[in-house]
Design an enzyme around this catalytic site. Structure first.
Site, PDB file in Angstrom:
ATOM      1  N   GLY A  12       0.831  -1.208   0.000  1.00  0.00           N
ATOM      2  CA  GLY A  12       0.000   0.000   0.000  1.00  0.00           C
ATOM      3  C   GLY A  12       0.860   1.250   0.000  1.00  0.00           C
ATOM      4  O   GLY A  12       2.096   1.176   0.091  1.00  0.00           O
ATOM      5  N   ASP A  13       0.208   2.410  -0.165  1.00  0.00           N
ATOM      6  CA  ASP A  13       0.894   3.715  -0.172  1.00  0.00           C
ATOM      7  C   ASP A  13       1.916   3.851  -1.292  1.00  0.00           C
ATOM      8  O   ASP A  13       2.914   4.557  -1.151  1.00  0.00           O
ATOM      9  CB  ASP A  13       1.598   3.998   1.176  1.00  0.00           C
ATOM     10  CG  ASP A  13       0.671   3.812   2.348  1.00  0.00           C
ATOM     11  OD1 ASP A  13      -0.459   4.289   2.264  1.00  0.00           O
ATOM     12  OD2 ASP A  13       1.084   3.165   3.345  1.00  0.00           O
ATOM     13  N   GLY A  15       1.503   5.279  -4.068  1.00  0.00           N
ATOM     14  CA  GLY A  15       1.270   6.471  -4.891  1.00  0.00           C
ATOM     15  C   GLY A  15       0.282   6.161  -6.004  1.00  0.00           C
ATOM     16  O   GLY A  15       0.318   6.782  -7.073  1.00  0.00           O
ATOM     17  N   LYS A  16      -0.618   5.218  -5.744  1.00  0.00           N
ATOM     18  CA  LYS A  16      -1.613   4.839  -6.767  1.00  0.00           C
ATOM     19  C   LYS A  16      -2.498   6.017  -7.137  1.00  0.00           C
ATOM     20  O   LYS A  16      -2.865   6.180  -8.294  1.00  0.00           O
ATOM     21  CB  LYS A  16      -2.522   3.715  -6.246  1.00  0.00           C
ATOM     22  CG  LYS A  16      -1.829   2.398  -6.034  1.00  0.00           C
ATOM     23  CD  LYS A  16      -2.785   1.375  -5.474  1.00  0.00           C
ATOM     24  CE  LYS A  16      -3.237   1.667  -4.059  1.00  0.00           C
ATOM     25  NZ  LYS A  16      -2.213   1.651  -3.022  1.00  0.00           N
ATOM     26  N   ASN A  38     -10.033   3.169   5.078  1.00  0.00           N
ATOM     27  CA  ASN A  38      -8.671   2.875   5.537  1.00  0.00           C
ATOM     28  C   ASN A  38      -7.633   3.369   4.531  1.00  0.00           C
ATOM     29  O   ASN A  38      -6.476   3.560   4.855  1.00  0.00           O
ATOM     30  CB  ASN A  38      -8.468   1.369   5.786  1.00  0.00           C
ATOM     31  CG  ASN A  38      -8.944   0.493   4.651  1.00  0.00           C
ATOM     32  OD1 ASN A  38      -9.674   0.931   3.763  1.00  0.00           O
ATOM     33  ND2 ASN A  38      -8.550  -0.764   4.673  1.00  0.00           N
ATOM     34  N   GLY A  40      -5.897   6.075   2.033  1.00  0.00           N
ATOM     35  CA  GLY A  40      -5.798   7.531   1.953  1.00  0.00           C
ATOM     36  C   GLY A  40      -5.113   7.906   0.670  1.00  0.00           C
ATOM     37  O   GLY A  40      -4.016   7.427   0.399  1.00  0.00           O
ATOM     38  N   HIS A  41      -5.770   8.699  -0.153  1.00  0.00           N
ATOM     39  CA  HIS A  41      -5.136   9.150  -1.387  1.00  0.00           C
ATOM     40  C   HIS A  41      -4.872  10.647  -1.272  1.00  0.00           C
ATOM     41  O   HIS A  41      -5.764  11.403  -0.927  1.00  0.00           O
ATOM     42  CB  HIS A  41      -6.060   8.924  -2.584  1.00  0.00           C
ATOM     43  CG  HIS A  41      -6.211   7.487  -2.955  1.00  0.00           C
ATOM     44  ND1 HIS A  41      -5.145   6.638  -3.093  1.00  0.00           N
ATOM     45  CD2 HIS A  41      -7.307   6.751  -3.231  1.00  0.00           C
ATOM     46  CE1 HIS A  41      -5.577   5.445  -3.432  1.00  0.00           C
ATOM     47  NE2 HIS A  41      -6.886   5.477  -3.512  1.00  0.00           N
ATOM     48  N   THR A  42      -3.641  11.040  -1.570  1.00  0.00           N
ATOM     49  CA  THR A  42      -3.338  12.466  -1.629  1.00  0.00           C
ATOM     50  C   THR A  42      -3.075  12.816  -3.079  1.00  0.00           C
ATOM     51  O   THR A  42      -2.227  12.205  -3.722  1.00  0.00           O
ATOM     52  CB  THR A  42      -2.074  12.786  -0.791  1.00  0.00           C
ATOM     53  OG1 THR A  42      -2.262  12.245   0.510  1.00  0.00           O
ATOM     54  CG2 THR A  42      -1.826  14.280  -0.692  1.00  0.00           C
ATOM     55  N   GLN A 223      -4.963  -0.023  -0.900  1.00  0.00           N
ATOM     56  CA  GLN A 223      -3.945  -0.867  -0.238  1.00  0.00           C
ATOM     57  C   GLN A 223      -3.023  -1.514  -1.287  1.00  0.00           C
ATOM     58  O   GLN A 223      -2.787  -0.908  -2.310  1.00  0.00           O
ATOM     59  CB  GLN A 223      -4.598  -1.924   0.659  1.00  0.00           C
ATOM     60  CG  GLN A 223      -5.197  -1.352   1.937  1.00  0.00           C
ATOM     61  CD  GLN A 223      -6.603  -0.838   1.745  1.00  0.00           C
ATOM     62  OE1 GLN A 223      -7.410  -1.454   1.088  1.00  0.00           O
ATOM     63  NE2 GLN A 223      -6.912   0.299   2.323  1.00  0.00           N
ATOM     64  N   GLY A 301      -1.549   9.094  10.208  1.00  0.00           N
ATOM     65  CA  GLY A 301      -0.394   9.914  10.566  1.00  0.00           C
ATOM     66  C   GLY A 301       0.777   9.094  11.108  1.00  0.00           C
ATOM     67  O   GLY A 301       1.808   9.636  11.486  1.00  0.00           O
ATOM     68  N   ARG A 302       0.631   7.762  11.103  1.00  0.00           N
ATOM     69  CA  ARG A 302       1.695   6.921  11.659  1.00  0.00           C
ATOM     70  C   ARG A 302       2.950   6.957  10.789  1.00  0.00           C
ATOM     71  O   ARG A 302       2.860   7.065   9.566  1.00  0.00           O
ATOM     72  CB  ARG A 302       1.241   5.458  11.728  1.00  0.00           C
ATOM     73  CG  ARG A 302       0.286   5.175  12.838  1.00  0.00           C
ATOM     74  CD  ARG A 302      -0.062   3.710  12.880  1.00  0.00           C
ATOM     75  NE  ARG A 302      -0.825   3.290  11.718  1.00  0.00           N
ATOM     76  CZ  ARG A 302      -1.199   2.039  11.479  1.00  0.00           C
ATOM     77  NH1 ARG A 302      -0.832   1.074  12.292  1.00  0.00           N
ATOM     78  NH2 ARG A 302      -1.914   1.734  10.422  1.00  0.00           N
ATOM     79  N   LEU A 331      10.807   8.080  -7.372  1.00  0.00           N
ATOM     80  CA  LEU A 331      12.221   7.821  -7.675  1.00  0.00           C
ATOM     81  C   LEU A 331      13.100   8.957  -7.139  1.00  0.00           C
ATOM     82  O   LEU A 331      14.233   8.734  -6.705  1.00  0.00           O
ATOM     83  CB  LEU A 331      12.398   7.687  -9.205  1.00  0.00           C
ATOM     84  CG  LEU A 331      13.724   7.133  -9.682  1.00  0.00           C
ATOM     85  CD1 LEU A 331      13.912   5.687  -9.232  1.00  0.00           C
ATOM     86  CD2 LEU A 331      13.844   7.206 -11.207  1.00  0.00           C
ATOM     87  N   GLY A 408       7.519   8.223 -11.316  1.00  0.00           N
ATOM     88  CA  GLY A 408       7.148   9.406 -10.530  1.00  0.00           C
ATOM     89  C   GLY A 408       8.398  10.092 -10.012  1.00  0.00           C
ATOM     90  O   GLY A 408       9.273   9.452  -9.435  1.00  0.00           O
TER      91      GLY A 408
HETATM   92  P1  IMP Z   1      -7.087  -2.351   8.169  1.00  0.00           P
HETATM   93  O1  IMP Z   1      -7.225  -2.324   6.686  1.00  0.00           O
HETATM   94  O2  IMP Z   1      -7.392  -1.026   8.824  1.00  0.00           O
HETATM   95  O3  IMP Z   1      -7.832  -3.486   8.795  1.00  0.00           O
HETATM   96  O4  IMP Z   1      -5.544  -2.616   8.493  1.00  0.00           O
HETATM   97  C1  IMP Z   1      -4.917  -3.857   8.208  1.00  0.00           C
HETATM   98  C2  IMP Z   1      -3.487  -3.663   7.738  1.00  0.00           C
HETATM   99  O5  IMP Z   1      -3.508  -2.989   6.486  1.00  0.00           O
HETATM  100  C3  IMP Z   1      -2.635  -2.797   8.664  1.00  0.00           C
HETATM  101  O6  IMP Z   1      -1.298  -3.274   8.604  1.00  0.00           O
HETATM  102  C4  IMP Z   1      -2.724  -1.428   8.038  1.00  0.00           C
HETATM  103  O7  IMP Z   1      -1.610  -0.624   8.365  1.00  0.00           O
HETATM  104  C5  IMP Z   1      -2.730  -1.806   6.579  1.00  0.00           C
HETATM  105  N1  IMP Z   1      -3.375  -0.784   5.729  1.00  0.00           N
HETATM  106  C6  IMP Z   1      -4.693  -0.548   5.603  1.00  0.00           C
HETATM  107  N2  IMP Z   1      -4.905   0.461   4.733  1.00  0.00           N
HETATM  108  C7  IMP Z   1      -3.698   0.850   4.302  1.00  0.00           C
HETATM  109  C8  IMP Z   1      -3.270   1.832   3.359  1.00  0.00           C
HETATM  110  O8  IMP Z   1      -4.042   2.555   2.724  1.00  0.00           O
HETATM  111  N3  IMP Z   1      -1.924   1.920   3.187  1.00  0.00           N
HETATM  112  C9  IMP Z   1      -1.052   1.120   3.830  1.00  0.00           C
HETATM  113  N4  IMP Z   1      -1.399   0.196   4.703  1.00  0.00           N
HETATM  114  C10 IMP Z   1      -2.721   0.055   4.932  1.00  0.00           C
END
Ligand code: IMP
Length: 427
Positions: A12-13, A15-16, A38, A40-42, A223, A301-302, A331, A408
């Site tokens: 996940g994350d 940059g999709k 869950n 987040g797209h910026t 994700q 924010g983690r 990159l 990118g």
């Molecule tokens: P959940 O989707 O909130 O149940 O989280 C399950 C796992 O997926 C955890 O390790 C989260 O950190 C990870 N996760 C969920 N959504 C994202 C995302 O958009 N980016 C990165 N990790 C994610």
């Protein structure tokens, strides 16, 4: 015309959002196929930053966009995003379609998500605590509430009574939490229903008709591959199917309607939450990559854990998704490093080395990365790619047997370079 899927090729994350936003310019319909708030797209467009979690990225590009049956929808989050986008002058009505079969994230799902994580203690998954796992669990248990239930007050009342009675037992007796009142939930959800009614649609027919009319349909995953419930690093995964096949399941179309699968991968790797991470960077470079890449969660924010590019995991992503081309993002974050380790194999506990992602969890938990060190370019990326950066990209292409077609090099849509296969770049 077959559809294209954009899939996260790591944890996940990747940059999709930016890649979807770019490809959405040439699309007619953009479809989000799994996950919920869950993700987040910026997206940065013309100096404006949009942070969205529930609404498909295509809306920012002014495209018809759909949320499929395989998604979970938190109605409060969806409505606040609608309010915000509309307040900033973007059109949503007549552009956004929400599957009536998608399940709702209810307030008790959020409460249960937090309670379960606290109870797991050091064994916790590190979820986003947005209620995703409990919402999908209720869907599988068949006590979930669907978007279409909002449209029928009588059915909504009946289903809520059943779900609340069941959930309150867990909340009160197991987790010692406050129970929910059916009447309150009915009231808030009838208000949600009034706001969301114009957006509820049959998204299977929507996509089928678009494809028959030769429109360009883009599916966006949230994700990433390694967070897939079936194929990811279970139990440290999300509760849905981010892999490309999830698009067909979510929208109720045949898999043969999908042509291209674009895998999006960072030029390095990040992971939030717990779980094994073989190429995790040891020493100060971990913090440096985090700073340079602003690697903090959009939703929570983690701090994200940072690793060097892992070709073993990417090879796995190419296989399970059927990736036909790759977009390599961020990159530019690697620009100041003189040496760039890339993980090319895993060394297993018995000393054997493998290029393939281990099928057995214990092998994966105990493996060590085998790095090959490439030369960095140590210069800002401006017009085209410096020779060493091009070398880095070629190394990835050769290892995986898949072309890298997009790179990118900065935050905005304009900083995505399209690579021609003769090695030249164009903006
Ligand atoms: P959940 O989707 O909130 O149940 O989280 C399950 C796992 O997926 C955890 O390790 C989260 O950190 C990870 N996760 C969920 N959504 C994202 C995302 O958009 N980016 C990165 N990790 C994610």
């Amino acid at each position: 015309m077959p559809a294209t899927v954009i899939v996260g090729a790591q944890w996940g994350d990747e940059g999709k959002g930016k890649i979807v936003d770019l490809l959405a310019q040439d699309s007619d319909l953009v479809c989000r196929y799994q996950g919920g708030p869950n993700a987040g797209h910026t997206i940065v467009v013309a100096g404006e930053t949009y942070k969205i979690r529930q609404i498909p990225t295509g809306i920012i590009a002014g495209k018809r966009s759909a949320i499929g049956a395989g998604c979970v929808v938190d109605p409060a989050v969806l409505i606040s995003e609608l309010d915000e986008l509309e307040g900033r002058g973007l059109r949503t009505e007549g552009l956004l379609y929400v599957s009536g079969n998608a399940h709702l994230v209810m307030p008790w799902h959020v409460a249960l998500d937090g309670a379960r994580e606290r109870r797991l203690g050091r064994l916790q998954i590190g979820t986003t605590r947005r209620g995703i796992g409990p919402a999908y669990a209720d869907k599988a248990t068949r006590i979930g509430i669907r978007v279409q239930d909002l449209l029928d007050p009588k059915i909504l009342q009946q289903k809520l009574e059943l779900a609340v009675a069941e959930t309150n037992i867990w909340l009160q007796r197991v987790y010692r939490l406050e129970p929910f009142e059916v009447s309150e939930i009915v009231e808030t959800h009838l208000a949600f229903a009034a706001r969301l009614r114009p957006f509820v649609a049959d998204t299977s027919i929507l996509v089928d008709r678009a494809l028959r009319a030769e429109e360009r349909v883009l599916f966006e995953g949230a994700q990433g591959t390694l967070l897939d419930l079936d194929h990811g690093t279970y139990p440290f995964v999300t509760s849905s199917s981010p892999i490309a096949a999830g698009a067909a399941v979510s929208f109720g179309i045949g898999p043969n309607r999908i042509g291209e699968v674009v895998g999006v991968a960072k030029a390095y790797v990040t992971r939030v939450g717990e779980g094994p991470f073989p190429s995790e960077i040891e020493g100060p470079a971990n913090n440096r990559v985090r700073e340079l890449g602003h690697e903090f969660g959009t939703v929570t924010g983690r701090e994200r854990r940072c690793g060097w590019l892992d070709l073993v995991a990417l090879r796995f992503a190419v296989r399970v998704n059927g990736i036909t081309s790759l977009a390599l993002t961020k990159l530019d974050v690697l620009s100041e490093f003189a040496e760039l380790p890339v993980c090319v194999r895993y060394r297993l506990l018995d000393g054997n080395e493998t290029e393939e992602f281990p099928a057995h969890q214990s092998d994966f938990h105990h493996c060590r990365p085998v790095f090959e060190t490439l030369t960095g370019w140590e210069a800002e990326i401006e017009e085209g790619l410096p020779a060493a950066a091009r070398g880095y990209v070629s190394f990835v292409e050769q290892a995986l047997g898949v072309p890298v077609t997009l790179v990118g090099t900065g935050a905005s849509r304009e900083r995505v370079l399209a690579l021609r296969q003769d090695g030249r770049t164009r903006l």
